[in-house]
Design a protein around this motif. Structure first.
Motif, short mmCIF file in Angstrom:
data_model
loop_
_atom_site.label_atom_id
_atom_site.label_comp_id
_atom_site.label_asym_id
_atom_site.label_seq_id
_atom_site.Cartn_x
_atom_site.Cartn_y
_atom_site.Cartn_z
N ASP A 1 42.78 41.93 36.56
CA ASP A 1 41.86 42.95 37.06
C ASP A 1 42.41 43.42 38.41
O ASP A 1 42.35 42.68 39.40
CB ASP A 1 40.46 42.36 37.22
CG ASP A 1 39.42 43.41 37.58
OD1 ASP A 1 39.82 44.52 38.02
OD2 ASP A 1 38.21 43.15 37.43
N CYS A 2 42.95 44.62 38.42
CA CYS A 2 43.63 45.12 39.62
C CYS A 2 42.65 45.61 40.68
O CYS A 2 43.06 45.94 41.79
CB CYS A 2 44.59 46.24 39.23
SG CYS A 2 45.92 45.67 38.15
N THR A 3 41.37 45.67 40.33
CA THR A 3 40.31 46.08 41.26
C THR A 3 39.17 45.09 41.12
O THR A 3 38.12 45.40 40.56
CB THR A 3 39.85 47.52 40.94
OG1 THR A 3 39.66 47.65 39.52
CG2 THR A 3 40.89 48.54 41.37
N LEU A 4 39.37 43.90 41.63
CA LEU A 4 38.51 42.77 41.33
C LEU A 4 37.05 42.98 41.70
O LEU A 4 36.15 42.63 40.93
CB LEU A 4 39.06 41.54 42.06
CG LEU A 4 38.32 40.22 41.87
CD1 LEU A 4 38.35 39.79 40.42
CD2 LEU A 4 38.95 39.15 42.77
N GLY A 5 36.79 43.54 42.90
CA GLY A 5 35.40 43.72 43.32
C GLY A 5 34.66 42.39 43.32
O GLY A 5 35.17 41.37 43.75
N GLY A 6 33.44 42.40 42.78
CA GLY A 6 32.65 41.18 42.70
C GLY A 6 32.89 40.37 41.45
O GLY A 6 32.13 39.46 41.13
N ALA A 7 33.95 40.70 40.69
CA ALA A 7 34.39 39.97 39.49
C ALA A 7 33.50 40.20 38.28
O ALA A 7 33.56 39.44 37.32
CB ALA A 7 34.53 38.47 39.76
N SER A 8 32.71 41.26 38.28
CA SER A 8 31.82 41.51 37.14
C SER A 8 32.59 41.72 35.84
O SER A 8 32.25 41.15 34.80
CB SER A 8 30.93 42.72 37.42
OG SER A 8 30.11 42.49 38.53
N HIS A 9 33.63 42.56 35.88
CA HIS A 9 34.46 42.73 34.69
C HIS A 9 35.25 41.45 34.40
O HIS A 9 35.38 41.03 33.25
CB HIS A 9 35.45 43.89 34.89
CG HIS A 9 34.85 45.25 34.79
ND1 HIS A 9 34.67 46.06 35.89
CD2 HIS A 9 34.39 45.95 33.73
CE1 HIS A 9 34.14 47.22 35.50
NE2 HIS A 9 33.95 47.17 34.20
N THR A 10 35.79 40.85 35.45
CA THR A 10 36.68 39.70 35.28
C THR A 10 35.99 38.52 34.61
O THR A 10 36.57 37.84 33.77
CB THR A 10 37.24 39.26 36.65
OG1 THR A 10 37.98 40.35 37.20
CG2 THR A 10 38.16 38.06 36.53
N VAL A 11 34.74 38.28 34.97
CA VAL A 11 33.99 37.19 34.37
C VAL A 11 33.87 37.39 32.85
O VAL A 11 34.09 36.45 32.07
CB VAL A 11 32.59 37.06 35.02
CG1 VAL A 11 31.67 36.22 34.15
CG2 VAL A 11 32.71 36.46 36.41
N GLU A 12 33.54 38.59 32.44
CA GLU A 12 33.39 38.86 31.00
C GLU A 12 34.71 38.75 30.27
O GLU A 12 34.78 38.25 29.15
CB GLU A 12 32.77 40.24 30.79
CG GLU A 12 31.36 40.38 31.34
CD GLU A 12 30.40 39.34 30.76
OE1 GLU A 12 30.53 39.01 29.55
OE2 GLU A 12 29.55 38.83 31.51
N LEU A 13 35.78 39.24 30.89
CA LEU A 13 37.11 39.10 30.28
C LEU A 13 37.50 37.63 30.19
O LEU A 13 38.05 37.18 29.17
CB LEU A 13 38.14 39.87 31.11
CG LEU A 13 38.00 41.40 31.13
CD1 LEU A 13 38.89 42.00 32.22
CD2 LEU A 13 38.38 41.99 29.77
N ALA A 14 37.22 36.86 31.25
CA ALA A 14 37.61 35.45 31.28
C ALA A 14 36.95 34.65 30.17
O ALA A 14 37.56 33.73 29.61
CB ALA A 14 37.26 34.85 32.64
N ARG A 15 35.70 34.97 29.88
CA ARG A 15 34.98 34.23 28.83
C ARG A 15 35.69 34.34 27.48
O ARG A 15 35.59 33.45 26.64
CB ARG A 15 33.55 34.74 28.73
CG ARG A 15 32.68 34.32 29.90
CD ARG A 15 31.27 34.84 29.77
NE ARG A 15 30.42 34.28 30.81
CZ ARG A 15 29.55 34.97 31.54
NH1 ARG A 15 29.41 36.27 31.34
NH2 ARG A 15 28.83 34.36 32.46
N ARG A 16 36.40 35.44 27.29
CA ARG A 16 37.02 35.69 25.99
C ARG A 16 38.45 35.18 25.88
O ARG A 16 39.03 35.21 24.80
CB ARG A 16 36.95 37.20 25.69
CG ARG A 16 35.53 37.63 25.34
CD ARG A 16 35.30 39.11 25.57
NE ARG A 16 33.95 39.49 25.14
CZ ARG A 16 32.85 39.27 25.86
NH1 ARG A 16 32.92 38.67 27.04
NH2 ARG A 16 31.66 39.63 25.40
N ILE A 17 39.03 34.71 27.00
CA ILE A 17 40.40 34.20 26.93
C ILE A 17 40.45 32.68 27.05
O ILE A 17 41.53 32.09 27.12
CB ILE A 17 41.30 34.85 28.00
CG1 ILE A 17 40.79 34.54 29.42
CG2 ILE A 17 41.40 36.35 27.76
CD1 ILE A 17 41.74 35.00 30.51
#
Length: 321
Positions: A29-45
């Motif tokens: 995630d090249c624009t991490l912010g508060g990790a809202s997208h990253t958390v959802e992506l992480a759950r799937r990997i």
């Protein structure tokens, strides 16, 4: 999470569908912010995937780390302070051979807009800063408005925000700073408001919106960083790797479209040439000939998603090239 740093992930269902993260993959995630997208992506990997995150903002990195470790405990991750324009150097630092999913969610995050002291808002008074990384000793918006000549101010307003009153606003800024330096957001917003004809101020949102957008882009060199970051992402993507970009204004979207189109181009030799001499081969396949947009339900729930445009490309196998 840090109370000031909350972020509603834009187009999250489309992001998950298009990136299609799978167990064991590497996502960045090249624009991490508060990790809202990253958390959802992480759950799937999980269980063996790696989540990478990049942000210039110390506040964002702290909030992202806290949230990620709470919501995806034990998941492997590396969060890095930096600009995605320097993606090559950042990925070398984490020593990954390649990346399966890249996400760029561009623009200013909700917390940066909401925290008045950051200087992005034309609705609350604060020092004119607008740096994505306030700890970086670089040009501020105050320095731009107080030192650029009138022609350069008009140029950035016209190019970076399609401001039709760019010349009038630039003239007004130069005239005002001749009496006293322009140091705060509301000072500048008032100068812009008075420079725009009354009839034009009655529609189209806040009259200073475009000026503030243009200054933010100039201060942070956003378009140059975006092009460098996109090209780096394509280089680092594994075969079949997905690259998803969410932009929020036409300049960003046009740049993403141009880079993806260029990198998807095959031979450009004249049709009557018997053998290819240019050597061009497609590096990506563009999945979105037209950008995807948020649903009406999402816009109603999160008005800041209204202008979002998503484009997606997939890295091709170029080993034969």
């Amino acid at each position: 999470m840090t109370e000031e740093y909350r972020h509603i992930p834009v187009m999250i269902e489309q992001v998950l569908h298009e990136l299609d993260p799978r167990p064991g993959e590497v996502v960045c995630d090249c624009t991490l912010g508060g990790a809202s997208h990253t958390v959802e992506l992480a759950r799937r990997i999980q269980p063996d995937g790696l989540s990478l995150g990049i942000d210039q903002d110390e506040l964002a990195l702290a909030a992202a780390t806290e949230r990620f470790e709470r919501e995806v405990p034990g998941a492997e991750h590396r969060f890095l302070k930096g600009n995605f324009g320097d993606l090559d150097a950042l990925l070398v630092k984490v020593e990954v051979p390649g990346v399966d999913c890249f996400l760029f969610d561009l623009g200013v995050s909700s917390p940066q807009l909401d925290i008045a002291s950051r200087g992005f808002s034309y609705r609350e008074d604060a020092p004119l800063d607008m740096r994505m990384d306030p700890g970086d000793d670089t040009l501020t918006a105050a320095e731009v408005v107080n030192t650029y000549n009138e022609a350069d101010l008009a140029r950035i307003l016209r190019i970076y925000s399609d401001e039709r009153f760019a010349s009038r606003i630039a003239h007004a800024i130069v005239h005002a700073r001749g009496r006293a330096p322009i140091r705060t957001t509301l000072q500048l917003a008032d100068i812009v408001r008075r420079a725009i004809p009354a009839a034009a101020r009655r529609h189209g949102g806040h009259p200073a919106r475009r000026t503030f957008q243009a200054l933010r882009i100039e201060v942070n060199h956003e378009l140059e960083a975006l092009e460098r970051g996109l090209r780096s992402a394509v280089r680092w993507a594994d075969t079949g790797g997905r690259i998803c970009v969410i932009s929020y204004h036409s300049l960003e979207d046009r740049l993403v479209k141009h880079v993806f189109s260029e990198l998807s181009q095959g031979c450009v030799c004249p049709p009557d040439l018997p053998v290819c001499a240019c050597g061009h081969v497609p590096i990506v396949e563009v999945r979105t000939r037209r950008p995807l947009v948020p649903s009406g339900e999402e816009v109603a729930a999160n008005p800041r998603s209204r202008s979002a445009l998503m484009r997606v490309a997939v890295k091709l196998d170029v080993t034969e090239a």
